[in-house]
Enzyme design. Structure first.
Site, PDB file in Angstrom:
ATOM      1  N   LYS A  95      -0.106   4.435  -0.294  1.00 48.70           N
ATOM      2  CA  LYS A  95      -0.692   5.515   0.318  1.00 48.70           C
ATOM      3  C   LYS A  95      -0.628   6.627  -0.696  1.00 48.70           C
ATOM      4  CE  LYS A  95       0.124   3.459   4.913  1.00 48.70           C
ATOM      5  NZ  LYS A  95       0.241   3.688   6.229  1.00 48.70           N
ATOM      6  N   SER A 121       3.402  -2.630  10.474  1.00 51.47           N
ATOM      7  CA  SER A 121       5.001  -2.592  10.812  1.00 51.47           C
ATOM      8  C   SER A 121       5.512  -3.814  10.447  1.00 51.47           C
ATOM      9  CB  SER A 121       5.088  -2.389  12.372  1.00 51.47           C
ATOM     10  OG  SER A 121       4.805  -0.851  12.713  1.00 51.47           O
ATOM     11  N   GLY A 138       2.518   1.834  11.063  1.00 49.97           N
ATOM     12  CA  GLY A 138       3.848   2.918  11.104  1.00 49.97           C
ATOM     13  C   GLY A 138       4.301   3.175  12.274  1.00 49.97           C
ATOM     14  N   GLU A 191      -5.410  -5.188  11.006  1.00 53.21           N
ATOM     15  CA  GLU A 191      -4.450  -4.395  10.979  1.00 53.21           C
ATOM     16  C   GLU A 191      -4.562  -3.534  12.397  1.00 53.21           C
ATOM     17  OE1 GLU A 191      -2.359  -2.757   7.106  1.00 53.21           O
ATOM     18  OE2 GLU A 191      -4.268  -1.723   7.222  1.00 53.21           O
ATOM     19  N   GLU A 243      -6.758   4.438   8.272  1.00 57.31           N
ATOM     20  CA  GLU A 243      -6.627   5.841   7.894  1.00 57.31           C
ATOM     21  C   GLU A 243      -7.854   6.582   7.424  1.00 57.31           C
ATOM     22  OE1 GLU A 243      -3.063   5.636   5.539  1.00 57.31           O
ATOM     23  OE2 GLU A 243      -2.055   4.927   7.380  1.00 57.31           O
ATOM     24  N   HIS A 245      -9.681   1.191   5.480  1.00 59.25           N
ATOM     25  CA  HIS A 245      -8.182   1.238   6.113  1.00 59.25           C
ATOM     26  C   HIS A 245      -8.427   2.309   7.046  1.00 59.25           C
ATOM     27  CE1 HIS A 245      -4.004   2.526   6.593  1.00 59.25           C
ATOM     28  NE2 HIS A 245      -3.732   1.507   5.745  1.00 59.25           N
ATOM     29  N   ASN A 281       0.847  -1.083   0.194  1.00 60.79           N
ATOM     30  CA  ASN A 281       0.029  -0.101   0.068  1.00 60.79           C
ATOM     31  C   ASN A 281       0.815   1.294   0.015  1.00 60.79           C
ATOM     32  OD1 ASN A 281      -1.927   2.114   0.534  1.00 60.79           O
ATOM     33  ND2 ASN A 281      -2.311   1.472   2.751  1.00 60.79           N
TER      34      ASN A 281
HETATM   35  C1  PEP Z   1      -0.621   0.074   6.424  1.00 59.36           C
HETATM   36  O1  PEP Z   1      -0.709   1.377   6.378  1.00 59.36           O
HETATM   37  O2  PEP Z   1      -1.812  -0.757   5.889  1.00 59.36           O
HETATM   38  C2  PEP Z   1       0.544  -0.661   6.922  1.00 59.36           C
HETATM   39  C3  PEP Z   1       0.515  -1.783   7.134  1.00 59.36           C
HETATM   40  O3  PEP Z   1       1.424   0.249   7.181  1.00 59.36           O
HETATM   41  P1  PEP Z   1       2.778  -0.161   7.696  1.00 59.36           P
HETATM   42  O4  PEP Z   1       3.437  -1.257   7.218  1.00 59.36           O
HETATM   43  O5  PEP Z   1       3.824   1.271   7.522  1.00 59.36           O
HETATM   44  O6  PEP Z   1       2.767  -0.120   9.246  1.00 59.36           O
END
Ligand code: PEP
Length: 253
Positions: A13, A211, A171, A165, A97, A95, A11
């Site tokens: 973003k 992460s 992040g 998630e 966000e 997601h 992703n």
């Molecule tokens: C995400 O935003 O879906 C995600 C998994 O981000 P990160 O791997 O940077 O934690």
């Protein structure tokens, strides 16, 4: 489709312009051809350009969001039909966000997923708890609520992906323990089984995101009920993403 083939999704973003596609060739040349599905979710502006490159057969494209109706007076929005037209096969929905910043609810996620399926896109539906719920041992009840509202039988398709998630893991360089991840994934699997039966359970892929990096990926990807990973930060550089793809490949052995 072969049941629950492992899948890794990058992703991007709101990152990436044409000039950033220079090292994507490296990814295309080196990814394993058969064993796992690889999906890139670039910004919508790059879908068409990426589709035009010589993408390997097992590398598919995804949108990062879509509107819940097909077309109309919705300035600034992108429909599932448009994503499909630009070359996407998947779309990420719900997601954290989008849920947090744009206040998207699970009801809206369900409407978007229905439209995605109608247009021939496979939804990647994200669920996950905030830190406070994690600390209060409410992870499973949060996930259950999100699944109850986000899913219905019309959304269940052979390629459906559910991404667990934890919001606090995205992040942040923090992850739940492997045991905690496995517990949530097996809970999601049971939820699918009870509501939608055996075929859905055998085909719906449940992936982990938050992460994931080269140090923790093997442990996470090797968990019994983890069918893949949703990768944010570590998917932005082709070399980093390739490293995770290779780790997933190794987790099959
Ligand atoms: C995400 O935003 O879906 C995600 C998994 O981000 P990160 O791997 O940077 O934690």
């Amino acid at each position: 489709m072969e049941a629950r083939r492992k899948i890794i999704i990058g992703n991007w973003k709101m990152n990436g312009r044409s000039k950033d596609l220079v090292d994507i060739d490296l990814l295309f040349k080196k990814i394993p051809q058969q064993e796992i599905d690889i999906v890139i979710a670039p910004p919508a502006t790059l879908l068409y350009e990426l589709k035009g490159l010589n993408t390997p057969k097992n590398l598919l494209l995804s949108g990062q969001n879509c509107h819940q109706v097909e077309s109309g007076a919705y300035t600034g929005e992108i429909s599932a039909a448009m994503l499909k037209d630009a070359g996407a096969n998947y779309v990420i929905l719900g997601h954290s966000e989008r849920r947090t910043v744009y206040k998207e609810t699970s009801t809206l996620v369900r409407l978007k997923a229905l439209e995605a399926v109608k247009q021939g896109l496979t939804p990647i539906i994200c669920v996950g708890e905030h830190l406070k719920s994690y600390e209060n041992n409410q992870t499973l009840s949060v996930i259950e609520r999100q699944l109850k509202v986000s899913l219905n039988s019309k959304i269940i398709c052979d390629n459906l992906v559910i991404a667990y998630e934890p919001v606090w893991a995205i992040g942040s360089n923090k992850t739940p323990s492997p045991e905690e991840i496995e517990k949530v994934h097996s809970f999601i699997k049971n939820h699918i089984s009870e509501r939608f039966g055996e075929h859905a359970t055998n085909h719906c892929r449940i992936i982990y995101g938050g992460s994931v990096n080269k140090n923790n990926a093997l442990k996470i990807f090797s968990l019994i009920n983890v069918d893949g990973g949703l990768i944010g930060g570590a998917s932005l550089k082709a070399t980093d993403f390739l490293e995770l793809i290779m780790i997933m490949q190794n987790s099959l052995n």
